[in-house]
Structure formats: C-alpha cells, structure tokens
Design a protein around this motif. Sequence first.
Motif, PDB file in Angstrom:
ATOM      1  N   VAL A 232      39.789  31.096  36.471  1.00 43.78           N
ATOM      2  CA  VAL A 232      41.176  31.074  36.937  1.00 43.78           C
ATOM      3  C   VAL A 232      41.935  30.081  36.065  1.00 43.78           C
ATOM      4  CG1 VAL A 232      42.686  30.628  38.906  1.00 43.78           C
ATOM      5  CG2 VAL A 232      40.399  31.544  39.286  1.00 43.78           C
ATOM      6  N   LYS A 233      43.114  30.480  35.586  1.00 46.68           N
ATOM      7  CA  LYS A 233      43.942  29.594  34.764  1.00 46.68           C
ATOM      8  C   LYS A 233      45.344  29.543  35.347  1.00 46.68           C
ATOM      9  CE  LYS A 233      45.675  28.674  30.156  1.00 46.68           C
ATOM     10  NZ  LYS A 233      45.791  29.117  28.777  1.00 46.68           N
ATOM     11  N   ALA A 234      45.832  28.331  35.570  1.00 43.83           N
ATOM     12  CA  ALA A 234      47.179  28.131  36.100  1.00 43.83           C
ATOM     13  C   ALA A 234      48.144  27.898  34.952  1.00 43.83           C
ATOM     14  CB  ALA A 234      47.200  26.943  37.047  1.00 43.83           C
ATOM     15  N   ASP A 235      49.204  28.676  34.906  1.00 39.65           N
ATOM     16  CA  ASP A 235      50.265  28.487  33.929  1.00 39.65           C
ATOM     17  C   ASP A 235      51.504  28.012  34.661  1.00 39.65           C
ATOM     18  OD1 ASP A 235      48.743  29.349  31.757  1.00 39.65           O
ATOM     19  OD2 ASP A 235      49.169  31.442  32.198  1.00 39.65           O
ATOM     20  N   GLY A 236      52.403  27.427  33.950  1.00 41.34           N
ATOM     21  CA  GLY A 236      53.631  26.931  34.565  1.00 41.34           C
ATOM     22  C   GLY A 236      53.792  25.452  34.296  1.00 41.34           C
ATOM     23  N   GLY A 237      54.888  24.913  34.772  1.00 44.02           N
ATOM     24  CA  GLY A 237      55.231  23.536  34.465  1.00 44.02           C
ATOM     25  C   GLY A 237      54.586  22.484  35.337  1.00 44.02           C
ATOM     26  N   GLY A 238      54.109  22.849  36.504  1.00 42.46           N
ATOM     27  CA  GLY A 238      53.577  21.844  37.420  1.00 42.46           C
ATOM     28  C   GLY A 238      52.149  22.137  37.832  1.00 42.46           C
ATOM     29  N   ALA A 239      51.621  21.266  38.668  1.00 45.36           N
ATOM     30  CA  ALA A 239      50.277  21.459  39.200  1.00 45.36           C
ATOM     31  C   ALA A 239      50.252  22.686  40.103  1.00 45.36           C
ATOM     32  CB  ALA A 239      49.848  20.224  39.985  1.00 45.36           C
ATOM     33  N   ALA A 240      49.085  23.293  40.211  1.00 46.47           N
ATOM     34  CA  ALA A 240      48.924  24.491  41.029  1.00 46.47           C
ATOM     35  C   ALA A 240      47.869  24.250  42.098  1.00 46.47           C
ATOM     36  CB  ALA A 240      48.511  25.676  40.163  1.00 46.47           C
ATOM     37  N   VAL A 241      48.184  24.624  43.323  1.00 43.75           N
ATOM     38  CA  VAL A 241      47.216  24.565  44.407  1.00 43.75           C
ATOM     39  C   VAL A 241      46.735  25.989  44.648  1.00 43.75           C
ATOM     40  CG1 VAL A 241      46.823  23.988  46.821  1.00 43.75           C
ATOM     41  CG2 VAL A 241      48.327  22.561  45.430  1.00 43.75           C
ATOM     42  N   LEU A 242      45.420  26.173  44.545  1.00 41.64           N
ATOM     43  CA  LEU A 242      44.820  27.498  44.690  1.00 41.64           C
ATOM     44  C   LEU A 242      43.950  27.565  45.934  1.00 41.64           C
ATOM     45  CD1 LEU A 242      43.565  28.021  41.040  1.00 41.64           C
ATOM     46  CD2 LEU A 242      45.768  28.647  41.999  1.00 41.64           C
ATOM     47  N   GLN A 243      43.988  28.731  46.566  1.00 34.79           N
ATOM     48  CA  GLN A 243      43.098  29.011  47.693  1.00 34.79           C
ATOM     49  C   GLN A 243      42.343  30.288  47.338  1.00 34.79           C
ATOM     50  OE1 GLN A 243      45.081  30.013  51.352  1.00 34.79           O
ATOM     51  NE2 GLN A 243      43.193  30.041  52.514  1.00 34.79           N
ATOM     52  N   MET A 244      40.996  30.256  47.476  1.00 32.45           N
ATOM     53  CA  MET A 244      40.173  31.408  47.132  1.00 32.45           C
ATOM     54  C   MET A 244      39.296  31.791  48.313  1.00 32.45           C
ATOM     55  SD  MET A 244      39.684  29.775  43.420  1.00 32.45           S
ATOM     56  CE  MET A 244      39.791  28.207  44.196  1.00 32.45           C
ATOM     57  N   ARG A 245      39.287  33.101  48.601  1.00 32.02           N
ATOM     58  CA  ARG A 245      38.513  33.614  49.739  1.00 32.02           C
ATOM     59  C   ARG A 245      37.885  34.943  49.369  1.00 32.02           C
ATOM     60  NH1 ARG A 245      43.247  34.571  53.700  1.00 32.02           N
ATOM     61  NH2 ARG A 245      44.468  34.709  51.810  1.00 32.02           N
ATOM     62  N   VAL A 246      36.855  35.317  50.118  1.00 31.41           N
ATOM     63  CA  VAL A 246      36.229  36.633  49.956  1.00 31.41           C
ATOM     64  C   VAL A 246      36.375  37.360  51.271  1.00 31.41           C
ATOM     65  CG1 VAL A 246      34.112  37.886  49.436  1.00 31.41           C
ATOM     66  CG2 VAL A 246      34.591  35.735  48.255  1.00 31.41           C
ATOM     67  N   MET A 247      36.813  38.624  51.182  1.00 30.67           N
ATOM     68  CA  MET A 247      37.006  39.457  52.367  1.00 30.67           C
ATOM     69  C   MET A 247      36.166  40.728  52.228  1.00 30.67           C
ATOM     70  SD  MET A 247      39.283  37.657  54.000  1.00 30.67           S
ATOM     71  CE  MET A 247      40.311  38.563  55.112  1.00 30.67           C
ATOM     72  N   SER A 248      35.691  41.234  53.351  1.00 31.02           N
ATOM     73  CA  SER A 248      34.944  42.485  53.371  1.00 31.02           C
ATOM     74  C   SER A 248      35.900  43.647  53.114  1.00 31.02           C
ATOM     75  CB  SER A 248      34.268  42.648  54.731  1.00 31.02           C
ATOM     76  OG  SER A 248      33.540  43.841  54.771  1.00 31.02           O
ATOM     77  N   TRP A 249      35.440  44.626  52.327  1.00 29.47           N
ATOM     78  CA  TRP A 249      36.292  45.754  51.943  1.00 29.47           C
ATOM     79  C   TRP A 249      35.414  46.966  51.648  1.00 29.47           C
ATOM     80  CZ3 TRP A 249      36.728  47.422  46.553  1.00 29.47           C
ATOM     81  CH2 TRP A 249      37.709  48.391  46.344  1.00 29.47           C
ATOM     82  N   ARG A 250      35.900  48.125  51.980  1.00 32.93           N
ATOM     83  CA  ARG A 250      35.176  49.363  51.692  1.00 32.93           C
ATOM     84  C   ARG A 250      35.767  49.988  50.432  1.00 32.93           C
ATOM     85  NH1 ARG A 250      33.823  53.224  56.480  1.00 32.93           N
ATOM     86  NH2 ARG A 250      32.547  51.407  56.881  1.00 32.93           N
ATOM     87  N   GLU A 251      34.926  50.190  49.439  1.00 32.80           N
ATOM     88  CA  GLU A 251      35.367  50.758  48.165  1.00 32.80           C
ATOM     89  C   GLU A 251      36.040  52.115  48.381  1.00 32.80           C
ATOM     90  OE1 GLU A 251      33.570  50.993  43.684  1.00 32.80           O
ATOM     91  OE2 GLU A 251      32.212  51.427  45.332  1.00 32.80           O
ATOM     92  N   GLY A 252      37.162  52.301  47.736  1.00 31.83           N
ATOM     93  CA  GLY A 252      37.905  53.549  47.869  1.00 31.83           C
ATOM     94  C   GLY A 252      38.997  53.488  48.923  1.00 31.83           C
ATOM     95  N   GLN A 253      38.983  52.445  49.754  1.00 32.19           N
ATOM     96  CA  GLN A 253      40.018  52.292  50.776  1.00 32.19           C
ATOM     97  C   GLN A 253      41.154  51.425  50.251  1.00 32.19           C
ATOM     98  OE1 GLN A 253      38.466  50.891  54.502  1.00 32.19           O
ATOM     99  NE2 GLN A 253      37.835  52.931  55.124  1.00 32.19           N
ATOM    100  N   ASP A 254      42.203  51.358  51.036  1.00 30.53           N
ATOM    101  CA  ASP A 254      43.365  50.529  50.724  1.00 30.53           C
ATOM    102  C   ASP A 254      42.906  49.087  50.478  1.00 30.53           C
ATOM    103  OD1 ASP A 254      45.723  49.084  50.682  1.00 30.53           O
ATOM    104  OD2 ASP A 254      46.484  49.854  52.574  1.00 30.53           O
ATOM    105  N   PRO A 255      43.271  48.488  49.317  1.00 27.66           N
ATOM    106  CA  PRO A 255      42.844  47.113  49.048  1.00 27.66           C
ATOM    107  C   PRO A 255      43.465  46.071  49.978  1.00 27.66           C
ATOM    108  CG  PRO A 255      44.228  47.948  47.269  1.00 27.66           C
ATOM    109  CD  PRO A 255      43.996  49.079  48.214  1.00 27.66           C
ATOM    110  N   ASN A 256      44.414  46.490  50.816  1.00 29.28           N
ATOM    111  CA  ASN A 256      44.999  45.572  51.790  1.00 29.28           C
ATOM    112  C   ASN A 256      44.293  45.636  53.138  1.00 29.28           C
ATOM    113  OD1 ASN A 256      47.039  44.572  50.049  1.00 29.28           O
ATOM    114  ND2 ASN A 256      48.144  46.481  50.337  1.00 29.28           N
ATOM    115  N   LYS A 257      43.369  46.571  53.287  1.00 29.16           N
ATOM    116  CA  LYS A 257      42.624  46.723  54.534  1.00 29.16           C
ATOM    117  C   LYS A 257      41.340  45.895  54.413  1.00 29.16           C
ATOM    118  CE  LYS A 257      41.212  50.221  57.818  1.00 29.16           C
ATOM    119  NZ  LYS A 257      41.031  51.640  58.078  1.00 29.16           N
TER     120      LYS A 257
END
Length: 141
Positions: free
Chosen positions: A45-70
């Motif tokens: 992960v690379k942060a671009d921009g003028g200031g510091a970046a706060v990142l949050q990273m998570r893993v969610m369960s998902w069924r391949e072929g379904q809506d990536p928002n589900k």
Amino acid sequence: MKLILHSLAGILLLFLPNIVAAQSLAVSPTKLEVPTGASQTSLTVKADGGGAAVLQMRVMSWREGQDPNKLKPTRDVVVSPPVAKLKPRQELTVRIVRTKKRAVRRRECYRVLVDRLPDRRTNGQVVKLQVRHSLPLCFSS
C-alpha cells in the motif's frame, strides 16, 4: 469571452488547493490469488498526497461472482497491521493470513478492504473523501 473564462479558470486554480485536499492510495497487486497449500500473502500500500495518511485494513467474507459490495464480517482471515499511519509517499507491506483451521475446499474467496480515512485535522471548507480499495482474495485447494 475566452480570455475572461481562461482568467477565471486561472484564479480558481490558485484557490483550489484550499478547497480540495487531494488524497490518493495505490495498492499492489489488485487481485490476490493464494496458491494451493499456502495460507498467507502480502499486499503493498502506498499513500500519495501532501499529508500523512491513516489507513484501515480489513478482510470480509465474499462469494466469488457476487456483488463485491455484498460482504460479511469474518475472522477466518486477518490482516496485519489492521491500522497504519503513513507519511506522504511512504509504502507499507501488509500481511494477510488465513487463520481458519479447516483445510480449503475447492476455493475460498474474500475481499480485502483498504480504506484511507479522511484527515480530521483539516478545518474550513474542504471536501473530505474516504478512499477505498476492495480487492479480491482467493485461496485454492
């Protein structure tokens, strides 16, 4: 008329940095395929921009072929670190580990969410956007 429009556009560009705080986030690779027998992978992960970046990273369960928002919360796969603060143009290698004890059957898929959270310190009339990357992550048997 064109001269007036160009002059107004130039004046607007002078004030634009005060109106919009540009923040971006680069993630590589954009699709994670974990080979048979492996239980971990990594992400840059690379942060671009003028200031510091706060990142949050998570893993969610998902069924391949379904809506990536589900998505559904899961503890079967974890990301480390789950939160990070990066300086401008700083890179971070994130580790993703499958903690589920049962062996992979066929194919298990998840989505890795990488959010760049808006800077809370900015005041005034600034547009604050949350930048999100949602990456497919699949383990094969």
